[in-house]
Write a protein that holds these residues in place. Structure first.
Motif, PDB file in Angstrom:
ATOM      1  N   THR A  18     -10.208   6.124 -29.363  1.00 25.26           N
ATOM      2  CA  THR A  18     -11.398   5.756 -28.953  1.00 25.26           C
ATOM      3  C   THR A  18     -11.750   6.673 -27.836  1.00 25.26           C
ATOM      4  OG1 THR A  18     -11.133   3.422 -29.589  1.00 25.26           O
ATOM      5  CG2 THR A  18     -12.528   3.755 -27.912  1.00 25.26           C
ATOM      6  N   LEU A  19     -11.034   6.580 -26.946  1.00 24.74           N
ATOM      7  CA  LEU A  19     -11.153   7.569 -25.760  1.00 24.74           C
ATOM      8  C   LEU A  19     -10.753   9.045 -25.754  1.00 24.74           C
ATOM      9  CD1 LEU A  19     -12.228   7.414 -22.696  1.00 24.74           C
ATOM     10  CD2 LEU A  19      -9.768   7.321 -22.048  1.00 24.74           C
ATOM     11  N   VAL A  20      -9.587   8.928 -26.665  1.00 24.77           N
ATOM     12  CA  VAL A  20      -9.031  10.416 -26.764  1.00 24.77           C
ATOM     13  C   VAL A  20      -8.515  10.215 -28.364  1.00 24.77           C
ATOM     14  CG1 VAL A  20      -7.027  12.046 -26.477  1.00 24.77           C
ATOM     15  CG2 VAL A  20      -8.205  10.623 -24.502  1.00 24.77           C
ATOM     16  N   ASN A  21      -8.739  11.137 -29.062  1.00 26.37           N
ATOM     17  CA  ASN A  21      -8.181  11.338 -30.548  1.00 26.37           C
ATOM     18  C   ASN A  21      -6.884  11.781 -30.250  1.00 26.37           C
ATOM     19  OD1 ASN A  21      -7.497  12.034 -33.009  1.00 26.37           O
ATOM     20  ND2 ASN A  21      -9.337  13.023 -33.659  1.00 26.37           N
ATOM     21  N   THR A  22      -5.827  10.835 -30.504  1.00 26.18           N
ATOM     22  CA  THR A  22      -4.494  11.380 -30.303  1.00 26.18           C
ATOM     23  C   THR A  22      -3.660  11.232 -31.607  1.00 26.18           C
ATOM     24  OG1 THR A  22      -3.887   8.661 -29.995  1.00 26.18           O
ATOM     25  CG2 THR A  22      -4.442  10.091 -27.890  1.00 26.18           C
ATOM     26  N   PHE A  23      -4.494  11.243 -32.683  1.00 27.35           N
ATOM     27  CA  PHE A  23      -3.617  11.069 -33.959  1.00 27.35           C
ATOM     28  C   PHE A  23      -2.795  12.222 -34.056  1.00 27.35           C
ATOM     29  CE2 PHE A  23      -3.159  12.011 -38.380  1.00 27.35           C
ATOM     30  CZ  PHE A  23      -2.795  10.592 -38.982  1.00 27.35           C
ATOM     31  N   GLU A  24      -3.095  13.322 -34.019  1.00 25.12           N
ATOM     32  CA  GLU A  24      -2.355  14.728 -34.372  1.00 25.12           C
ATOM     33  C   GLU A  24      -1.248  14.744 -33.519  1.00 25.12           C
ATOM     34  OE1 GLU A  24      -1.110  17.601 -36.812  1.00 25.12           O
ATOM     35  OE2 GLU A  24      -2.926  16.335 -37.258  1.00 25.12           O
ATOM     36  N   ALA A  25      -1.249  14.570 -32.269  1.00 23.02           N
ATOM     37  CA  ALA A  25      -0.354  14.517 -31.142  1.00 23.02           C
ATOM     38  C   ALA A  25       0.873  13.491 -31.439  1.00 23.02           C
ATOM     39  CB  ALA A  25      -0.986  14.357 -29.821  1.00 23.02           C
ATOM     40  N   ASN A  26       0.380  12.320 -31.646  1.00 22.09           N
ATOM     41  CA  ASN A  26       1.026  11.119 -31.994  1.00 22.09           C
ATOM     42  C   ASN A  26       1.876  11.399 -33.218  1.00 22.09           C
ATOM     43  OD1 ASN A  26       1.219   8.781 -30.376  1.00 22.09           O
ATOM     44  ND2 ASN A  26      -0.880   8.911 -30.485  1.00 22.09           N
ATOM     45  N   TYR A  27       1.236  12.052 -34.348  1.00 26.33           N
ATOM     46  CA  TYR A  27       1.830  12.200 -35.426  1.00 26.33           C
ATOM     47  C   TYR A  27       3.044  13.119 -35.317  1.00 26.33           C
ATOM     48  CZ  TYR A  27       3.009  13.806 -39.911  1.00 26.33           C
ATOM     49  OH  TYR A  27       3.912  14.586 -41.058  1.00 26.33           O
ATOM     50  N   GLN A  28       2.646  14.252 -34.711  1.00 28.71           N
ATOM     51  CA  GLN A  28       3.580  15.280 -34.447  1.00 28.71           C
ATOM     52  C   GLN A  28       4.895  14.760 -33.871  1.00 28.71           C
ATOM     53  OE1 GLN A  28       3.518  18.171 -35.838  1.00 28.71           O
ATOM     54  NE2 GLN A  28       1.382  18.398 -36.601  1.00 28.71           N
ATOM     55  N   ALA A  29       4.484  14.230 -32.658  1.00 27.49           N
ATOM     56  CA  ALA A  29       5.659  13.649 -31.939  1.00 27.49           C
ATOM     57  C   ALA A  29       6.518  12.592 -32.726  1.00 27.49           C
ATOM     58  CB  ALA A  29       5.211  12.930 -30.770  1.00 27.49           C
ATOM     59  N   TYR A  30       5.847  11.763 -33.384  1.00 31.42           N
ATOM     60  CA  TYR A  30       6.741  10.636 -34.291  1.00 31.42           C
ATOM     61  C   TYR A  30       7.472  11.443 -35.379  1.00 31.42           C
ATOM     62  CZ  TYR A  30       5.296   6.183 -32.302  1.00 31.42           C
ATOM     63  OH  TYR A  30       5.311   5.242 -31.710  1.00 31.42           O
ATOM     64  N   LYS A  40      12.163  10.233 -42.337  1.00 33.82           N
ATOM     65  CA  LYS A  40      11.052  11.109 -42.823  1.00 33.82           C
ATOM     66  C   LYS A  40       9.794  10.287 -42.685  1.00 33.82           C
ATOM     67  CE  LYS A  40       8.955  13.673 -46.536  1.00 33.82           C
ATOM     68  NZ  LYS A  40       8.449  14.725 -45.911  1.00 33.82           N
ATOM     69  N   LEU A  41       8.679  11.024 -41.880  1.00 32.83           N
ATOM     70  CA  LEU A  41       7.435  10.206 -41.730  1.00 32.83           C
ATOM     71  C   LEU A  41       6.505  10.892 -42.452  1.00 32.83           C
ATOM     72  CD1 LEU A  41       5.913   8.107 -40.716  1.00 32.83           C
ATOM     73  CD2 LEU A  41       5.634   9.325 -38.488  1.00 32.83           C
ATOM     74  N   THR A  42       5.773  10.711 -43.255  1.00 35.94           N
ATOM     75  CA  THR A  42       4.719  11.348 -44.093  1.00 35.94           C
ATOM     76  C   THR A  42       3.396  11.288 -43.249  1.00 35.94           C
ATOM     77  OG1 THR A  42       3.998   9.761 -45.403  1.00 35.94           O
ATOM     78  CG2 THR A  42       5.861  11.131 -46.275  1.00 35.94           C
ATOM     79  N   TYR A  43       2.448  12.193 -43.364  1.00 36.02           N
ATOM     80  CA  TYR A  43       1.000  12.179 -42.910  1.00 36.02           C
ATOM     81  C   TYR A  43       0.330  10.930 -43.181  1.00 36.02           C
ATOM     82  CZ  TYR A  43      -3.269  14.046 -41.020  1.00 36.02           C
ATOM     83  OH  TYR A  43      -4.400  14.149 -40.399  1.00 36.02           O
ATOM     84  N   ASP A  44       0.372  10.666 -44.601  1.00 34.44           N
ATOM     85  CA  ASP A  44      -0.278   9.613 -45.188  1.00 34.44           C
ATOM     86  C   ASP A  44       0.143   8.322 -44.604  1.00 34.44           C
ATOM     87  OD1 ASP A  44      -2.092  11.264 -46.348  1.00 34.44           O
ATOM     88  OD2 ASP A  44      -1.202  11.390 -48.194  1.00 34.44           O
ATOM     89  N   LEU A  45       1.500   8.046 -44.622  1.00 34.42           N
ATOM     90  CA  LEU A  45       1.921   6.746 -44.183  1.00 34.42           C
ATOM     91  C   LEU A  45       1.706   6.482 -42.696  1.00 34.42           C
ATOM     92  CD1 LEU A  45       3.801   4.153 -44.933  1.00 34.42           C
ATOM     93  CD2 LEU A  45       5.689   5.623 -44.226  1.00 34.42           C
ATOM     94  N   TYR A  46       1.771   7.563 -41.875  1.00 35.80           N
ATOM     95  CA  TYR A  46       1.284   7.374 -40.564  1.00 35.80           C
ATOM     96  C   TYR A  46      -0.104   7.207 -40.404  1.00 35.80           C
ATOM     97  CZ  TYR A  46       0.939   7.796 -35.393  1.00 35.80           C
ATOM     98  OH  TYR A  46       0.593   7.623 -34.342  1.00 35.80           O
ATOM     99  N   LYS A  47      -0.890   7.739 -41.282  1.00 35.86           N
ATOM    100  CA  LYS A  47      -2.466   7.535 -41.195  1.00 35.86           C
ATOM    101  C   LYS A  47      -2.324   5.741 -41.458  1.00 35.86           C
ATOM    102  CE  LYS A  47      -6.702   9.770 -42.364  1.00 35.86           C
ATOM    103  NZ  LYS A  47      -7.316  10.684 -43.385  1.00 35.86           N
ATOM    104  N   GLN A  48      -1.985   5.382 -42.143  1.00 33.05           N
ATOM    105  CA  GLN A  48      -1.917   4.062 -42.856  1.00 33.05           C
ATOM    106  C   GLN A  48      -1.606   3.150 -41.602  1.00 33.05           C
ATOM    107  OE1 GLN A  48       0.157   3.489 -46.532  1.00 33.05           O
ATOM    108  NE2 GLN A  48       0.720   1.282 -45.748  1.00 33.05           N
TER     109      GLN A  48
END
Length: 194
Positions: A18-30, A40-48
């Motif tokens: 909302t205030l910040v698009n943190t998706f990519e930063a969060n995904y990379q860190a996770y 293992k964490l896939t991009y699609d699973l994290y998106k879900q």
């Protein structure tokens, strides 16, 4: 009923998405933390799972071992700042909140994120001073779609739902905002394309 009862006095915003698009930063860190824990964490699973409270996220990805959950949480918190270059601010919303705050309005963040991660990201983006109140995942018993976090901010700021406007980006967030009794503005990807 007085007109003052209808005056906007408080803006509450969600943080992630909302205030910040943190998706990519969060995904990379996770993804980094998962690898360090032999997972293992896939991009699609994290998106879900994006926007879920941590315990719900762990349940959905099938990590039920509490030791591994705690190791992932700890490592993610440690490595998250290394991925802050991926953070993308919602400048139109930030500018609106800044103008509202300068005009004497109250401002708050209500996020399911961990306080440490939220504080680090706000510092990195130089947004800490913009908010009168910041509530994080640890501050509530129930995550969104339960309205607890929004109701708690309004109570703390002593401002009614009728005088509050909430900015959200996720379905669980919309449900929580609606259940709180406040008006809600839905944020989508278009806000980041300026």
């Amino acid at each position: 009923m007085s007109n003052d009862n209808m005056t906007l006095k408080l803006i509450i915003t969600d943080f992630d998405g909302t205030l910040v698009n943190t998706f990519e930063a969060n995904y990379q860190a996770y993804a980094d933390a998962f690898i360090q824990c032999g997972q293992k964490l896939t991009y699609d699973l994290y998106k879900q799972c994006f926007g879920y409270r941590y315990d719900d996220f762990m349940h959905v990805v099938g990590i039920n071992d509490t030791d591994i959950q705690e190791r992932i949480r700890k490592i993610k918190g440690e490595v998250y700042p290394f991925y802050f270059e991926y953070l993308q601010s919602n400048e139109p919303l930030i500018n609106f909140i800044r103008a509202f705050h300068r005009g004497g309005g109250k401002t708050a963040i209500a996020s399911t994120a961990r306080r440490l991660n939220l504080a680090n990201a706000l510092r990195y983006l130089h947004l800490t001073e913009l908010f009168d109140c910041v509530l994080a995942g640890e501050d509530v018993t129930h995550g969104k779609p339960n309205p607890e976090i929004y109701l708690k901010v309004m109570e703390r700021m002593e401002i009614s739902a009728r005088q509050t406007l909430i900015f959200e980006d996720s379905e669980v967030g919309f449900e929580a905002a609606e259940a709180s009794g406040a008006q809600c503005v839905k944020i989508n990807q278009a806000f980041y394309e300026y």
